[in-house]
Each structure stands twice: as C-alpha cells, then as structure tokens.
Design an enzyme around this catalytic site. Structure first.
Site, mmCIF file in Angstrom:
data_model
loop_
_atom_site.group_PDB
_atom_site.id
_atom_site.type_symbol
_atom_site.label_atom_id
_atom_site.label_comp_id
_atom_site.label_asym_id
_atom_site.label_seq_id
_atom_site.Cartn_x
_atom_site.Cartn_y
_atom_site.Cartn_z
ATOM 1 N N PRO A 101 0.807 -1.213 0.000
ATOM 2 C CA PRO A 101 0.000 0.000 0.000
ATOM 3 C C PRO A 101 0.846 1.270 0.000
ATOM 4 O O PRO A 101 1.623 1.520 0.913
ATOM 5 C CB PRO A 101 -0.820 -0.120 1.295
ATOM 6 C CG PRO A 101 -0.092 -1.104 2.137
ATOM 7 C CD PRO A 101 0.661 -2.003 1.230
ATOM 8 N N GLU A 102 0.711 2.031 -1.053
ATOM 9 C CA GLU A 102 1.267 3.381 -1.107
ATOM 10 C C GLU A 102 0.063 4.328 -1.151
ATOM 11 O O GLU A 102 -1.059 3.906 -0.877
ATOM 12 C CB GLU A 102 2.192 3.527 -2.327
ATOM 13 C CG GLU A 102 3.370 2.553 -2.271
ATOM 14 C CD GLU A 102 4.345 2.666 -3.436
ATOM 15 O OE1 GLU A 102 4.501 3.771 -3.968
ATOM 16 O OE2 GLU A 102 4.935 1.640 -3.808
ATOM 17 N N HIS B 196 -4.918 -13.789 9.384
ATOM 18 C CA HIS B 196 -4.063 -12.808 10.038
ATOM 19 C C HIS B 196 -4.865 -11.651 10.641
ATOM 20 O O HIS B 196 -4.388 -10.519 10.687
ATOM 21 C CB HIS B 196 -3.013 -12.283 9.050
ATOM 22 C CG HIS B 196 -2.143 -13.375 8.495
ATOM 23 N ND1 HIS B 196 -1.257 -14.083 9.278
ATOM 24 C CD2 HIS B 196 -2.043 -13.901 7.258
ATOM 25 C CE1 HIS B 196 -0.639 -14.997 8.531
ATOM 26 N NE2 HIS B 196 -1.091 -14.905 7.296
ATOM 27 N N ARG C 102 2.275 -9.451 7.810
ATOM 28 C CA ARG C 102 3.656 -9.231 8.240
ATOM 29 C C ARG C 102 3.786 -8.298 9.442
ATOM 30 O O ARG C 102 4.884 -8.068 9.910
ATOM 31 C CB ARG C 102 4.495 -8.721 7.067
ATOM 32 C CG ARG C 102 4.983 -9.860 6.183
ATOM 33 C CD ARG C 102 5.701 -9.362 4.964
ATOM 34 N NE ARG C 102 4.764 -9.060 3.896
ATOM 35 C CZ ARG C 102 5.118 -8.708 2.674
ATOM 36 N NH1 ARG C 102 6.394 -8.587 2.372
ATOM 37 N NH2 ARG C 102 4.230 -8.455 1.761
#
Length: 286
Positions: free
Chosen positions: A2-3, A95, A115
């Site tokens: 994600p930017e 997650h 992560r």
DNA sequence: CCTCATTCCTGCGGGC
DNA sequence: TGCCCGCAGGAATGAG
C-alpha cells in the site's frame, strides 16, 4: 504494497462505511498491531468503546479516524495491512489482528496484517492532525502541498533523487513502486544527485509523481468493492499500467530496451537503461 | 539538522 | 520431498 493510492482507496471505503457509526467492543488479537499504543490493549479498547467516528482522513500513507472525543484512531498499513469491513460472523481471516464492532450491530471493521509492519493507535494529540503524523510532509495530492517549497527542499538535499522521493518528511505517500514509475516518466535515474537537478527538472519530476499517483487512485477506485474496504494493489492498475516496476528484462514501453533491475537499499529499483542513463557524475561506489 | 544503515515480520519461491 | 535462504519493503531508531 500500500502506497498513497491504495491507502486513499481504503480511506474512501472507511468514509463510506464507518463514518457516523459508534464503536462498540474492540478485540485486540495480536499485541504487535497496537505496539504504538503505549497504554496497551485494554486501554485501547476502553477509550474506543462508545466513541463515534466523525470522518476518515489521510496524509501520505497514514490514515486516521477523528472521533467525537477529540481523539483520533491513527493507522498505518505497513507492508501487508488491510482494513476490511465484514459482516458480523464472517469467518476470521488468518491474520486478523483487531476486530472493531459497532453498537448498531452492522458490519464490523477488521485490521488484518500478515507481516505486522502496520498498526493502529488512539492518539490524544488532536483529531485535526494527530501528533503521530505531524512529522510527515504533506502529500502531493494535498491542495496545500507547496510545489515551490518541495522543489527548493529537494534541491537543498545532498542525496540521491530516489532516496529523496521515499523520504516521508520531504514528500509523503510515495513508495518504491511509484518512485520508480515517476522516475521512468521523468527520464531520470534514481541515483541522480538532488542538488544537481535544475528547478524545472525537479518540477517536472513532481508533476510525474502527481500524475502517476492520480492515475492509480482512479484505477483503485474502479476495483473498489461495495463491502470490502479493499487494499487491492495487485489488481487492475498494477497489472496493466506499470511501466518499469517488476518488469526486469521486459521491453521498455518507450524505447524497447530491456528493463534493468538494480540493488537499492536492500531492495530493488527498476529502470530503463536507455531512457534513464546513470549519471556520469555519480560518486564512485565500493 | 542531516544522512544513512539497521531492524521489525512472514509467506513464497528458487536452489539443492 | 523437504529444508534453507533470500526477497519483498515502510518507517522508527540510533549512529555518526
């Protein structure tokens, strides 16, 4: 990853599905997801319960939800974070890190992050611009972003142009992918020294940064699903519109030369050897 | 203040 | 087949 465009897509989804709703029970399933919330998980849940979400805002890659208490729920997606709006009772994601329920018993908000580079926190540093975000520069889609200020600050730096584009205190929202894409559009190699760029060249580069971010936001918007607040970077835009990122060995869409990949800060940079020649004046390495 | 290397984390894919 | 290792990378942190 994600930017700015992906985070903006998420922000739009939050604005639509969460604004105006009152938070109920909050379940922290992984402490690392709230590591920036120093008082801990129980406090995090306590201060959010009963609060109403007033808005969904973004600066660069940061998101925040101003609350009716005057505080704000601040978040960053990191490398793999997602904020999903899911029906109550939908199966937990593998997650799933945090679950936010609402007092209307409608769809819940979930922070999912493989992560765990991302995270959220309740900021008492103001809802207008939480202090946790105050050190980040405005992003180029911000109406108050100063082009002239950026050009001057960039040229004062004594570093390489790609490093500068990734510096969130200089310009926010740009990550590795869009930096490479903007540099390709500008015909500049990422190791070009910033203090050797002319002001017009810096302004042109900024224009390309803004163009590629704007086009990606548009593409992200088209893949937005009604229920899922989707960080869907790999679909749509990524597959058809990237010119250099991840295209090692494939022909440059401008001149046909095979795209090269070079090591950069423990990751990779992609560029066209012909359209983006390495500067002859680059400092010798090694 | 400025610049830069390091560290955090886990799934995936290549190599052997 | 299965193990190991490198890679992906944003940003906080501390060193110099």
């Amino acid at each position: 990853m994600p930017e700015l465009p992906e985070v903006e897509t998420v922000r739009q989804g939050l604005a639509r599905w969460v604004t105006g709703r009152q938070i109920g029970a909050v379940e922290v399933r992984h402490p690392r997801a709230i590591r920036r919330h120093l008082p801990g998980a129980a406090h995090f849940a306590d201060v959010l319960a009963g609060r109403t979400v007033r808005d969904a805002r973004r600066r660069g890659k940061y998101l925040w939800l101003p609350l009716d208490s005057g505080d704000a729920l601040v978040g960053h997606l990191g490398m793999s974070g997602q904020l999903l709006v899911q029906p109550v009772g939908a199966p937990d994601e593998l997650h799933l890190r945090i679950r936010f329920r609402f007092t209307d018993d409608g769809p819940e908000l979930r922070f999912v992050d493989q992560r765990t580079f991302g995270g959220v926190a309740v900021s008492t540093g103001g809802a207008e611009l939480p202090r946790e975000i105050a050190h980040i520069a405005r992003d180029p889609m911000d109406p108050e972003f100063s082009d002239a200020g950026f050009v001057a600050a960039l040229r004062r730096r004594r570093t390489e142009v790609k490093r500068a584009l990734l510096d969130q205190t200089l310009i926010s929202g740009v990550g590795n992918i869009y930096a490479d894409e903007a540099l390709w559009r500008a015909g500049l190699h990422g190791v070009r020294p910033t203090d050797a760029l002319t002001a017009p060249a810096a302004q042109r580069l900024l224009g390309h940064v803004r163009d590629v971010l704007g086009e990606a936001i548009t593409a992200g918007g088209t893949s937005f699903d009604a229920l899922y607040v989707n960080v869907n970077g790999e679909s749509g835009y990524f597959e058809r519109a990237l010119n250099v990122y991840g295209r090692e060995g494939e022909p440059c869409r401008r001149c046909g030369t095979p795209i090269r990949r070079e090591a950069f800060m423990n990751r990779s940079s992609y560029s066209c050897p012909r359209c983006q020649p390495r500067p002859r004046t680059a400092a010798p390495r090694g």
